[in-house]
Design a protein around this motif. Structure first.
Motif, PDB file in Angstrom:
ATOM      1  N   TRP A  64     -96.628  -9.444 -22.077  1.00 51.29           N
ATOM      2  CA  TRP A  64     -97.282  -9.959 -20.875  1.00 51.29           C
ATOM      3  C   TRP A  64     -98.696  -9.399 -20.740  1.00 51.29           C
ATOM      4  O   TRP A  64     -99.632 -10.125 -20.403  1.00 51.29           O
ATOM      5  N   ALA A  65     -98.850  -8.107 -20.981  1.00 49.25           N
ATOM      6  CA  ALA A  65    -100.161  -7.465 -20.841  1.00 49.25           C
ATOM      7  C   ALA A  65    -101.159  -8.027 -21.842  1.00 49.25           C
ATOM      8  O   ALA A  65    -102.322  -8.272 -21.506  1.00 49.25           O
ATOM      9  N   LYS A  66    -100.712  -8.257 -23.062  1.00 45.49           N
ATOM     10  CA  LYS A  66    -101.606  -8.797 -24.091  1.00 45.49           C
ATOM     11  C   LYS A  66    -102.056 -10.209 -23.726  1.00 45.49           C
ATOM     12  O   LYS A  66    -103.229 -10.558 -23.869  1.00 45.49           O
ATOM     13  N   GLU A  67    -101.127 -11.037 -23.237  1.00 46.94           N
ATOM     14  CA  GLU A  67    -101.471 -12.396 -22.833  1.00 46.94           C
ATOM     15  C   GLU A  67    -102.445 -12.395 -21.648  1.00 46.94           C
ATOM     16  O   GLU A  67    -103.406 -13.156 -21.633  1.00 46.94           O
ATOM     17  N   ASN A 125    -114.349  -2.247 -23.572  1.00 48.60           N
ATOM     18  CA  ASN A 125    -113.481  -1.134 -23.970  1.00 48.60           C
ATOM     19  C   ASN A 125    -112.165  -1.093 -23.198  1.00 48.60           C
ATOM     20  O   ASN A 125    -111.384  -0.169 -23.371  1.00 48.60           O
ATOM     21  N   ARG A 126    -111.897  -2.057 -22.334  1.00 52.13           N
ATOM     22  CA  ARG A 126    -110.655  -2.064 -21.563  1.00 52.13           C
ATOM     23  C   ARG A 126    -109.483  -2.463 -22.447  1.00 52.13           C
ATOM     24  O   ARG A 126    -109.569  -3.383 -23.253  1.00 52.13           O
ATOM     25  N   LYS A 127    -108.385  -1.748 -22.310  1.00 52.42           N
ATOM     26  CA  LYS A 127    -107.181  -2.015 -23.090  1.00 52.42           C
ATOM     27  C   LYS A 127    -106.184  -2.796 -22.242  1.00 52.42           C
ATOM     28  O   LYS A 127    -106.248  -2.795 -21.011  1.00 52.42           O
ATOM     29  N   ALA A 128    -105.216  -3.433 -22.883  1.00 52.08           N
ATOM     30  CA  ALA A 128    -104.275  -4.300 -22.175  1.00 52.08           C
ATOM     31  C   ALA A 128    -103.202  -3.532 -21.413  1.00 52.08           C
ATOM     32  O   ALA A 128    -102.850  -3.910 -20.302  1.00 52.08           O
TER      33      ALA A 128
END
Length: 65
Positions: free
Chosen positions: A37-40, A56-59
């Motif tokens: 879900w986070a990646k999408e 630079n924000r990560k999922a």
């Protein structure tokens, strides 16, 4: 991101306190599902906000994924 990270840490704590394999398996599958879900959502934000979205924000996990 924060909700996903806090939710995962609650389930990890529960698994450690419960101390059985079922709880660990549930935690792993829940974390994998939240990562999907986070990646999408991360992809949608990149598409929607483009250059305005921090590079630079990560999922899900800060500085990792």
């Amino acid at each position: 991101m924060c909700q996903l990270l806090l939710g995962g840490s609650r389930w990890l704590t529960f698994s450690i306190l419960a101390g059985n394999y079922t709880a660990y398996i549930f935690t792993v599958f829940s974390t994998v599902q939240m990562a999907i879900w986070a990646k999408e959502k991360h992809r949608r934000y990149l598409k929607e906000f483009g250059d305005k979205y921090p590079k630079n924000r990560k999922a899900m996990f800060p500085f990792i994924f």
